[in-house]
Design an enzyme around this catalytic site. Structure first.
Site, PDB file in Angstrom:
ATOM      1  N   GLU A 193      -3.502   7.904   7.562  1.00 52.30           N
ATOM      2  CA  GLU A 193      -4.574   7.122   6.946  1.00 52.30           C
ATOM      3  C   GLU A 193      -4.979   5.966   7.862  1.00 52.30           C
ATOM      4  OE1 GLU A 193      -3.678   5.588   3.053  1.00 52.30           O
ATOM      5  OE2 GLU A 193      -5.673   4.694   2.818  1.00 52.30           O
ATOM      6  N   GLU A 197       1.941   1.969  -3.407  1.00 55.13           N
ATOM      7  CA  GLU A 197       0.827   2.544  -4.182  1.00 55.13           C
ATOM      8  C   GLU A 197       0.846   4.077  -4.053  1.00 55.13           C
ATOM      9  OE1 GLU A 197      -3.204   1.910  -2.580  1.00 55.13           O
ATOM     10  OE2 GLU A 197      -3.338   3.986  -3.252  1.00 55.13           O
ATOM     11  N   HIS A 198       1.022   4.560  -2.827  1.00 54.38           N
ATOM     12  CA  HIS A 198       1.112   6.018  -2.634  1.00 54.38           C
ATOM     13  C   HIS A 198       2.323   6.598  -3.367  1.00 54.38           C
ATOM     14  CE1 HIS A 198      -1.677   7.082   0.891  1.00 54.38           C
ATOM     15  NE2 HIS A 198      -1.985   5.846   0.542  1.00 54.38           N
ATOM     16  N   HIS A 246       0.818  -1.205   0.000  1.00 56.02           N
ATOM     17  CA  HIS A 246       0.000   0.000   0.000  1.00 56.02           C
ATOM     18  C   HIS A 246       0.861   1.268   0.000  1.00 56.02           C
ATOM     19  CE1 HIS A 246      -2.177   3.129   2.484  1.00 56.02           C
ATOM     20  NE2 HIS A 246      -2.937   3.040   1.429  1.00 56.02           N
TER      21      HIS A 246
END
Lengths: 446, 439
Positions: A154, A77-78, A74
């Site tokens: 997040e 992904e950022h 993840h």
């Protein structure tokens, strides 16, 4: 970048379960082809509006991480928005916006997905940009370190601020004794804090390449157009050696487990029950189809067994739902979620739910229930066609989990032939106490 | 009804509908009885979507009976005519008909979707719900408790709690500032008679707008409209006027979370205001533009303080409007993030925007216009917003021209007028540190 961590959001999982694959017979299956470098391509035509949805699905997700590095899939992904030789950090989304388009990305246990929605004549541009960052990502600590703070925020927002999210994180960890589906997609906080640029670069180098991805374009396009654009863009990216996908198996399930989260911040209690369940890929025969029908009969809507018994007759629950997503690569979960009415003890609700489950397993589905569930699942397949983004997702999740385009296309037809014996058999194999984790969210007041 | 979905929907800031291209322009259909609907005929799918909106929504709640309109939205699919709750829901589910009633702060909405093969039954069942709702006692007891559960779910979710609390802080004493789900005291009092009264005041034809998209023609729709809506009262009570925002304030709701969830806002403009589009463009540059906004650059990209920060322009259907925004950051940096937010308001008001920023905003806002109209469901809900804002079907061709007409001077003028950081009403949920009191 914003990411929807699909398996952390129960509502999303439920809608995917109902939508799991579709098309009405009239439209024909999507076109598929493969580039020389191994990139698979799927084109879903929808000519009602002059727009296109472009998605690249990498066959890598959080369940492919190495122990101790949770969250790296993840995090990368950022970081994929942090630039290449051609595009400055942060400019990717700005360029898309300047073309009137929208873009984002999401990570699950099985896949990492990047998408843009643009006017049809901008498709070539976003394909070129996406192909560029498939091969030429450039990272520096200057952009990596603030982004690590972003993913920690997040996590606080999605999980740590939210007692019911914490409960589902804990129940997943208890359900999977050995398989990485028990580790949260976003990562454990203490491991996320230690992720580095080198970790991200290693992850990118090992898993990103055309031969480990599926390109899905849905909208006002033809397969011939997409093929030409794909050859010009993705076709220029060389294949990379990619490790085979491998995850450890679960040992035999022998003990039912219970997880109780006492959280003084909460004022509403919850009950969850998750069972280890096969996916479309891992199930024997048509068991996954039967589970989709079984989930609908047990908890899908206001005519379901759980709704009628717990909400209407016994007045114990305010809301009920079931979730079954067969679109996981490995064995995953069949879930039951109950919200008690005011003043109802979780133990009372649990006993009543167990009785509903036991009755269903004993007597099976009636013909009327079977017919209604099949009709609703088939209708969801027609409604899904209204949205090109939904269609692209249905094929993406299905293909990554190991289904074929043909199987996904024929899903409604197979659902239509599921019989009561198959439902009973599949549900009996899955809804066993020893395959389950019961989760309780208990406000301090209780 | 899924309570969690209800809670989320209720707090979504109204997104402005952006019009489509001429291909999707609706035609106005008039029934023999004189009821009008906007129709976008499309036979690509064997399905139809109908969206109906009534201006007013929860502002119709009577003092002391807060939550009545929301309760009405939960009770209209709980039995009608010869069908009790169970039979009514079975009629819908056997045919895969989706019929949702929902109450928002200033509107009451009905959304109906059906396959063509069940269209007749879908219209018949909606008609029954609107003409002969049963409001049976058992269903009422159940729905009232679901309302209590929804209120607890709001309390347990930081974003929902911040939003509910912000409206209460910004508009005290006005219907717009009341709790959408009522209070334990008001819920306890609600009776069958209150539902009938709420229906009579909230669902009236003078504030009703209808949009239909999909596999139905003008003749069939025209014939259906009277049977569905003719029995609703022709006229309801006067709508409340737009709310005045409270003076600047900082309200902290203590919650033992690791992260502070903030919502902030100040007065905006009504949809009918000639400056509305300039405010809309300004907002894109300030915080509306996702990854292309100043707030996102300063607070997330440069400093990693938040996962998201955004602002939105929210014109009310009852007139007036506000500009609101939100962010969430760890408690330790709550004060810093709020200071940065205030600084961006101040900077935009004092120094204005640049020509490239204006150009980028316009290309996004006009170019992304078609993305709002690529599904039947989206087309129906977007056109319903236009209808409720008093626009004509032809506005769809005008909207991008209105965006293009906004000048740099327009944006700088409205920024100077509106973006006063000392005017903000701020609500924070969590244990924020370093927050300076309201000026």
């Amino acid at each position: 970048m914003a990411s929807s961590l699909i398996r952390l959001l129960s509502g999303v999982a439920l809608s995917l379960a109902t939508a799991s694959a579709c098309f009405a017979a009239s439209s024909g299956p999507p076109a598929t082809f493969k580039l020389a470098n191994g990139l698979e391509v799927v084109v879903i035509e929808d000519h009602r509006a002059p727009v296109a949805t472009h998605m690249i699905w990498y066959r890598v997700g959080a369940a492919d991480e190495t122990r101790g590095h949770s969250g790296i899939a993840h995090f990368l992904e950022h970081l994929m928005f942090k630039g290449t030789d051609k595009i400055a950090p942060g400019d990717f989304s700005k360029i898309v916006a300047r073309q009137g388009g929208q873009d984002n990305a999401f990570t699950t246990h099985d896949e990492t997905v990047y998408w843009q929605r643009v006017a049809r004549d901008r498709l070539g541009l976003v394909m070129g940009m996406e192909a560029d960052r498939m091969a030429h990502l450039k990272l520096t600590d200057k952009v990596v370190l603030p982004e690590r703070d972003v993913i920690l925020e997040e996590r606080r927002m999605r999980i740590d601020n939210n007692p019911s999210s914490l409960l589902s994180e804990q129940t997943a960890a208890a359900l999977f004794l050995n398989h990485p589906y028990g580790i949260p997609v976003i990562g454990w906080f203490h491991e996320m804090q230690k992720l580095t640029r080198a970790d991200a670069e290693a992850w990118y180098g090992a898993h990103y390449g055309p031969n480990n991805a599926i390109l899905i374009v849905a909208g006002d396009v033809t397969p011939a157009e997409v093929k030409e654009l794909a050859e010009k863009t993705y076709g220029q990216v060389a294949a990379r050696a990619v490790p085979p996908r491998w995850r450890p198996d679960e040992p035999p399930a022998i003990a039912s487990r219970r997880v109780t989260l006492v959280d003084p911040r909460a004022t509403q209690s919850y009950f969850t029950r998750d069972y280890l369940a096969p996916s479309y890929r891992t199930a024997k025969g048509r068991a996954a189809y039967a589970l989709a029908v079984g989930a609908e009969i047990l908890g899908g809507g206001a005519t379901s067994r759980l709704y009628r018994a717990l909400v209407e007759d016994k007045k114990l629950a305010a809301e009920v739902s079931t979730s079954y997503s067969g679109d996981d690569y490995d064995d995953s979960t069949f879930g039951i979620n109950l919200t008690p009415r005011s003043g109802v003890k979780l133990a009372v609700l649990e006993a009543a739910a167990d009785k509903v489950i036991a009755d269903f397993l004993k007597s099976g589905a009636t013909e009327e229930e079977l017919k209604r569930a099949i009709s609703r699942l088939r209708a969801s397949a027609v409604f899904a066609r209204d949205n090109q983004n939904t269609m692209a997702q249905i094929y993406g999740f299905g293909l990554i989990s190991g289904e074929t385009v043909d199987e996904i296309y024929k899903w409604p037809d197979v659902i239509a032939t599921v019989n009561a014996d198959e439902v009973s058999s599949a549900m009996r194999n899955v809804l066993k106490p020893e395959r389950s984790v019961t989760g309780l969210l208990v406000p301090k007041a209780e | 009804m899924n309570l969690r979905a209800l809670a989320i929907a209720a707090f979504a800031i109204l997104v402005l509908a952006l019009p489509a291209d001429a291909a999707t322009k609706p035609v106005v259909v008039k029934s023999p009885g004189g009821i009008e609907a906007w129709l976008v005929e499309d036979h690509g799918l064997p399905a139809m979507a109908m969206s109906v909106g009534f201006t007013g929504g929860a502002t119709r709640d009577v003092k002391g009976k807060e939550g009545a309109v929301t309760l009405l939205s939960m009770m209209l699919d709980e039995g009608a005519g010869q069908y009790d709750s169970r039979a009514f829901k079975q009629q819908l589910e056997e045919r895969s008909i989706s019929l949702d009633f929902s109450a928002a702060r200033d509107s009451f909405d009905i959304n109906l979707t059906t396959l063509t093969e069940n269209q007749g039954d879908a219209l018949r069942l909606l008609g029954l719900a609107l003409t002969k709702p049963r409001f049976d006692a058992a269903a009422l007891v159940r729905a009232k408790d679901q309302l209590r559960v929804a209120q607890r779910q709001v309390n347990d979710d930081a974003e929902s709690l911040a939003s509910e609390s912000w409206y209460a802080a910004a508009f005290p004493g006005h219907a717009y500032g009341r709790r959408l789900y009522g209070t334990p005291e008001s819920i306890a009092k609600l009776s069958r008679g209150d539902l009938t009264a709420a229906m009579k005041s909230a669902l009236t034809r003078d504030v009703m707008h209808i949009v239909v998209v999909g596999d139905i023609d003008a003749k069939a729709l025209g014939a259906a409209l009277d049977a569905l809506f003719a029995t609703l009262p022709a006229k309801g009570p006067a709508l409340v006027g737009p709310p005045e925002m409270a003076p600047p304030a900082l309200k902290i709701i203590a919650k033992d979370n690791p992260q502070t969830t903030a919502m902030f806002g100040l007065p905006g403009v009504a949809r009918a205001d000639p400056d509305f589009m300039a405010v809309y463009v300004m907002n894109y540059i300030l915080g509306g533009g996702s990854f292309s906004s100043r707030l996102m650059d300063e607070v997330r990209e440069k400093r990693g303080l938040v996962y998201g920060i955004s602002t939105g322009v929210d014109p009310f259907f009852i007139g007036g409007g506000d500009i609101t925004g939100s962010f969430a950051t760890k408690n330790e940096t709550a004060g810093q993030a709020l200071d940065l937010t205030r600084a961006e308001f101040r900077k935009l008001a004092a120094k204005g925007i640049t020509a490239p920023e204006l150009a980028d905003a316009k290309t996004y806002l006009t170019g992304s216009f078609a993305l709002r109209f690529d599904t039947n469901g989206k087309i129906a809900s977007q056109f319903l917003v236009f209808a409720m804002q008093g626009k004509s079907p032809g506005y769809v061709d005008q909207r991008n021209k209105d965006v293009e007409a906004v000048t740099l001077a327009d944006v700088n003028r409205v920024a100077k007028r509106l973006l006063d950081p000392d005017r903000l009403v701020v609500v924070m949920v969590g244990k924020p540190e370093g927050v300076k009191p309201a000026p």
